[in-house]
Design a protein around this motif. Structure first.
Motif, PDB file in Angstrom:
ATOM      1  N   GLU A  16     -13.663  10.203  -5.568  1.00 13.26           N
ATOM      2  CA  GLU A  16     -14.238  10.850  -4.383  1.00 13.26           C
ATOM      3  C   GLU A  16     -13.502  10.423  -3.106  1.00 13.26           C
ATOM      4  OE1 GLU A  16     -18.241  10.118  -1.855  1.00 13.26           O
ATOM      5  OE2 GLU A  16     -18.555  10.460  -3.997  1.00 13.26           O
ATOM      6  N   LYS A  17     -13.234   9.124  -2.964  1.00 13.14           N
ATOM      7  CA  LYS A  17     -12.609   8.605  -1.740  1.00 13.14           C
ATOM      8  C   LYS A  17     -11.099   8.809  -1.704  1.00 13.14           C
ATOM      9  CE  LYS A  17     -16.444   6.804  -0.163  1.00 13.14           C
ATOM     10  NZ  LYS A  17     -17.234   7.606   0.729  1.00 13.14           N
ATOM     11  N   PHE A  18     -10.463   8.801  -2.879  1.00 13.02           N
ATOM     12  CA  PHE A  18      -9.002   8.873  -2.936  1.00 13.02           C
ATOM     13  C   PHE A  18      -8.554   9.865  -3.998  1.00 13.02           C
ATOM     14  CE2 PHE A  18     -10.495   4.526  -2.085  1.00 13.02           C
ATOM     15  CZ  PHE A  18     -10.127   4.428  -0.761  1.00 13.02           C
ATOM     16  N   PRO A  19      -8.867  11.146  -3.807  1.00  9.42           N
ATOM     17  CA  PRO A  19      -8.465  12.136  -4.815  1.00  9.42           C
ATOM     18  C   PRO A  19      -6.948  12.233  -4.874  1.00  9.42           C
ATOM     19  CG  PRO A  19      -9.337  13.216  -2.855  1.00  9.42           C
ATOM     20  CD  PRO A  19      -9.513  11.748  -2.664  1.00  9.42           C
ATOM     21  N   LEU A  20      -6.427  12.295  -6.086  1.00 11.10           N
ATOM     22  CA  LEU A  20      -4.973  12.401  -6.254  1.00 11.10           C
ATOM     23  C   LEU A  20      -4.611  13.693  -6.930  1.00 11.10           C
ATOM     24  CD1 LEU A  20      -3.980   8.763  -7.268  1.00 11.10           C
ATOM     25  CD2 LEU A  20      -3.830   9.859  -5.049  1.00 11.10           C
ATOM     26  N   GLN A  45      -4.950   0.833  -8.604  1.00 11.21           N
ATOM     27  CA  GLN A  45      -3.508   1.070  -8.734  1.00 11.21           C
ATOM     28  C   GLN A  45      -3.086   2.358  -8.040  1.00 11.21           C
ATOM     29  OE1 GLN A  45      -3.076   0.734 -13.014  1.00 11.21           O
ATOM     30  NE2 GLN A  45      -2.376  -1.364 -12.833  1.00 11.21           N
ATOM     31  N   ARG A  46      -4.011   3.298  -7.879  1.00  8.19           N
ATOM     32  CA  ARG A  46      -3.647   4.550  -7.204  1.00  8.19           C
ATOM     33  C   ARG A  46      -3.360   4.345  -5.712  1.00  8.19           C
ATOM     34  NH1 ARG A  46      -8.276   8.740  -7.791  1.00  8.19           N
ATOM     35  NH2 ARG A  46      -8.215   8.143  -9.947  1.00  8.19           N
ATOM     36  N   LEU A  47      -3.764   3.178  -5.164  1.00  4.39           N
ATOM     37  CA  LEU A  47      -3.571   2.913  -3.739  1.00  4.39           C
ATOM     38  C   LEU A  47      -2.358   2.041  -3.436  1.00  4.39           C
ATOM     39  CD1 LEU A  47      -7.285   2.083  -2.841  1.00  4.39           C
ATOM     40  CD2 LEU A  47      -6.163   4.310  -2.873  1.00  4.39           C
ATOM     41  N   PHE A  48      -1.784   1.441  -4.474  1.00  2.00           N
ATOM     42  CA  PHE A  48      -0.708   0.477  -4.273  1.00  2.00           C
ATOM     43  C   PHE A  48       0.492   0.798  -5.157  1.00  2.00           C
ATOM     44  CE2 PHE A  48      -4.637  -1.508  -3.084  1.00  2.00           C
ATOM     45  CZ  PHE A  48      -4.316  -2.117  -1.886  1.00  2.00           C
ATOM     46  N   LEU A 104      -4.014  -8.265  -1.354  1.00  2.00           N
ATOM     47  CA  LEU A 104      -3.438  -6.965  -1.695  1.00  2.00           C
ATOM     48  C   LEU A 104      -2.204  -6.591  -0.881  1.00  2.00           C
ATOM     49  CD1 LEU A 104      -6.799  -5.056  -2.146  1.00  2.00           C
ATOM     50  CD2 LEU A 104      -5.211  -5.738  -3.953  1.00  2.00           C
ATOM     51  N   ASN A 105      -2.024  -7.231   0.274  1.00  2.00           N
ATOM     52  CA  ASN A 105      -0.964  -6.773   1.177  1.00  2.00           C
ATOM     53  C   ASN A 105       0.060  -7.807   1.616  1.00  2.00           C
ATOM     54  OD1 ASN A 105      -1.693  -3.882   1.791  1.00  2.00           O
ATOM     55  ND2 ASN A 105      -3.635  -4.925   2.098  1.00  2.00           N
ATOM     56  N   ASP A 106      -0.305  -9.075   1.640  1.00  2.00           N
ATOM     57  CA  ASP A 106       0.618 -10.087   2.154  1.00  2.00           C
ATOM     58  C   ASP A 106       1.556 -10.581   1.057  1.00  2.00           C
ATOM     59  OD1 ASP A 106      -0.762  -9.777   4.503  1.00  2.00           O
ATOM     60  OD2 ASP A 106      -1.899 -11.647   4.319  1.00  2.00           O
ATOM     61  N   LEU A 107       2.827 -10.697   1.401  1.00  2.00           N
ATOM     62  CA  LEU A 107       3.792 -11.218   0.427  1.00  2.00           C
ATOM     63  C   LEU A 107       3.499 -12.677   0.121  1.00  2.00           C
ATOM     64  CD1 LEU A 107       7.129  -9.600   1.662  1.00  2.00           C
ATOM     65  CD2 LEU A 107       5.744  -8.977  -0.331  1.00  2.00           C
ATOM     66  N   GLU A 108       3.140 -13.426   1.143  1.00  2.00           N
ATOM     67  CA  GLU A 108       2.830 -14.856   0.972  1.00  2.00           C
ATOM     68  C   GLU A 108       1.372 -15.074   1.355  1.00  2.00           C
ATOM     69  OE1 GLU A 108       4.944 -17.308  -0.122  1.00  2.00           O
ATOM     70  OE2 GLU A 108       6.412 -15.720  -0.486  1.00  2.00           O
ATOM     71  N   THR A 109       0.568 -15.543   0.414  1.00  3.54           N
ATOM     72  CA  THR A 109      -0.812 -15.919   0.714  1.00  3.54           C
ATOM     73  C   THR A 109      -1.322 -16.830  -0.387  1.00  3.54           C
ATOM     74  OG1 THR A 109      -3.042 -15.136   1.260  1.00  3.54           O
ATOM     75  CG2 THR A 109      -1.871 -13.924  -0.458  1.00  3.54           C
ATOM     76  N   SER A 110      -2.229 -17.707  -0.010  1.00  6.40           N
ATOM     77  CA  SER A 110      -2.867 -18.579  -1.010  1.00  6.40           C
ATOM     78  C   SER A 110      -4.262 -18.057  -1.336  1.00  6.40           C
ATOM     79  CB  SER A 110      -2.943 -20.005  -0.473  1.00  6.40           C
ATOM     80  OG  SER A 110      -3.726 -20.014   0.711  1.00  6.40           O
ATOM     81  N   LYS A 111      -4.632 -16.945  -0.737  1.00  3.97           N
ATOM     82  CA  LYS A 111      -5.956 -16.356  -0.960  1.00  3.97           C
ATOM     83  C   LYS A 111      -6.037 -15.732  -2.350  1.00  3.97           C
ATOM     84  CE  LYS A 111      -7.036 -17.305   3.275  1.00  3.97           C
ATOM     85  NZ  LYS A 111      -7.803 -18.497   3.528  1.00  3.97           N
ATOM     86  N   MET A 133       0.847  -1.184   0.000  1.00  8.51           N
ATOM     87  CA  MET A 133       0.000   0.000   0.000  1.00  8.51           C
ATOM     88  C   MET A 133       0.884   1.235   0.000  1.00  8.51           C
ATOM     89  SD  MET A 133      -3.170  -0.805   2.632  1.00  8.51           S
ATOM     90  CE  MET A 133      -2.168  -0.850   4.086  1.00  8.51           C
ATOM     91  N   LYS A 134       0.364   2.269  -0.603  1.00  9.70           N
ATOM     92  CA  LYS A 134       1.082   3.542  -0.559  1.00  9.70           C
ATOM     93  C   LYS A 134       0.948   4.115   0.857  1.00  9.70           C
ATOM     94  CE  LYS A 134       0.921   4.588  -5.426  1.00  9.70           C
ATOM     95  NZ  LYS A 134       0.473   5.477  -6.499  1.00  9.70           N
ATOM     96  N   PRO A 135       1.860   4.974   1.261  1.00 11.98           N
ATOM     97  CA  PRO A 135       1.884   5.471   2.647  1.00 11.98           C
ATOM     98  C   PRO A 135       0.584   6.130   3.120  1.00 11.98           C
ATOM     99  CG  PRO A 135       3.899   6.080   1.506  1.00 11.98           C
ATOM    100  CD  PRO A 135       2.997   5.451   0.486  1.00 11.98           C
ATOM    101  N   PHE A 136      -0.140   6.791   2.220  1.00 11.82           N
ATOM    102  CA  PHE A 136      -1.352   7.495   2.657  1.00 11.82           C
ATOM    103  C   PHE A 136      -2.571   6.570   2.821  1.00 11.82           C
ATOM    104  CE2 PHE A 136      -1.559   7.619  -1.971  1.00 11.82           C
ATOM    105  CZ  PHE A 136      -2.892   7.304  -2.225  1.00 11.82           C
ATOM    106  N   VAL A 137      -2.433   5.322   2.414  1.00  7.10           N
ATOM    107  CA  VAL A 137      -3.564   4.390   2.456  1.00  7.10           C
ATOM    108  C   VAL A 137      -3.638   3.704   3.818  1.00  7.10           C
ATOM    109  CG1 VAL A 137      -4.605   2.359   1.381  1.00  7.10           C
ATOM    110  CG2 VAL A 137      -3.365   4.008  -0.021  1.00  7.10           C
ATOM    111  N   LYS A 138      -4.833   3.730   4.399  1.00  7.73           N
ATOM    112  CA  LYS A 138      -5.056   3.093   5.698  1.00  7.73           C
ATOM    113  C   LYS A 138      -5.821   1.789   5.494  1.00  7.73           C
ATOM    114  CE  LYS A 138      -6.033   7.643   7.614  1.00  7.73           C
ATOM    115  NZ  LYS A 138      -6.449   8.191   6.350  1.00  7.73           N
ATOM    116  N   LYS A 139      -5.791   0.944   6.501  1.00  3.22           N
ATOM    117  CA  LYS A 139      -6.538  -0.324   6.427  1.00  3.22           C
ATOM    118  C   LYS A 139      -8.028  -0.032   6.232  1.00  3.22           C
ATOM    119  CE  LYS A 139      -6.928  -4.866   8.434  1.00  3.22           C
ATOM    120  NZ  LYS A 139      -6.492  -5.811   9.438  1.00  3.22           N
TER     121      LYS A 139
END
Length: 121
Positions: free
Chosen positions: A117-121, A63-66, A37-44, A1-7
């Motif tokens: 609206e939620k993630f203006p760049l 893509q704007r969030l990662f 979207l976040n784990d390096l290792e996952t089978s999900k 995730m980019k630094p500005f993105v929260k869980k």
């Protein structure tokens, strides 16, 4: 995730996708969505319940969030699954993008509006 993105931002995206039937929460849980979207290792996996043209638009907007959500990384992860149950590949994403004529469809506008609206760049 980019630094500005929260869980909580990822949760908003998930809720938007399930509320609009782009994802089925019985198939892809929030925990799975977050893990993909976040784990390096996952089978999900994330299995879309919409046409690949719409899934492509969603991925494009996400893509704007990662930092590393690229067509190549999506294919290599094998974590993104189409409605038909096929792994989404780089070729799928580029082919769909070039084939999509109606970029003003209701779904495109809805997805674009949500992310702007939620993630203006």
């Amino acid at each position: 995730m980019k630094p500005f993105v929260k869980k909580s931002d990822i949760e908003k995206v998930y809720d938007f996708l399930t509320d609009n039937d782009y994802l089925n929460e019985d198939i892809t849980s929030y925990e799975d969505f977050y893990s993909v979207l976040n784990d390096l290792e996952t089978s999900k996996t994330i299995r879309f319940s919409c046409p690949t043209t719409i899934a492509n638009k969603i991925i494009d907007q996400m893509q704007r969030l990662f930092n590393d959500l690229t067509p190549t990384s999506i294919e290599e992860s094998a974590r993104f699954i189409s409605k038909r149950g096929v792994i989404i590949t780089t070729q799928n994403l580029y082919a769909v993008k070039s084939r999509t004529k109606d970029k003003s469809s209701k779904n495109y506008v809805l997805i674009e509006s949500f992310f702007q609206e939620k993630f203006p760049l």
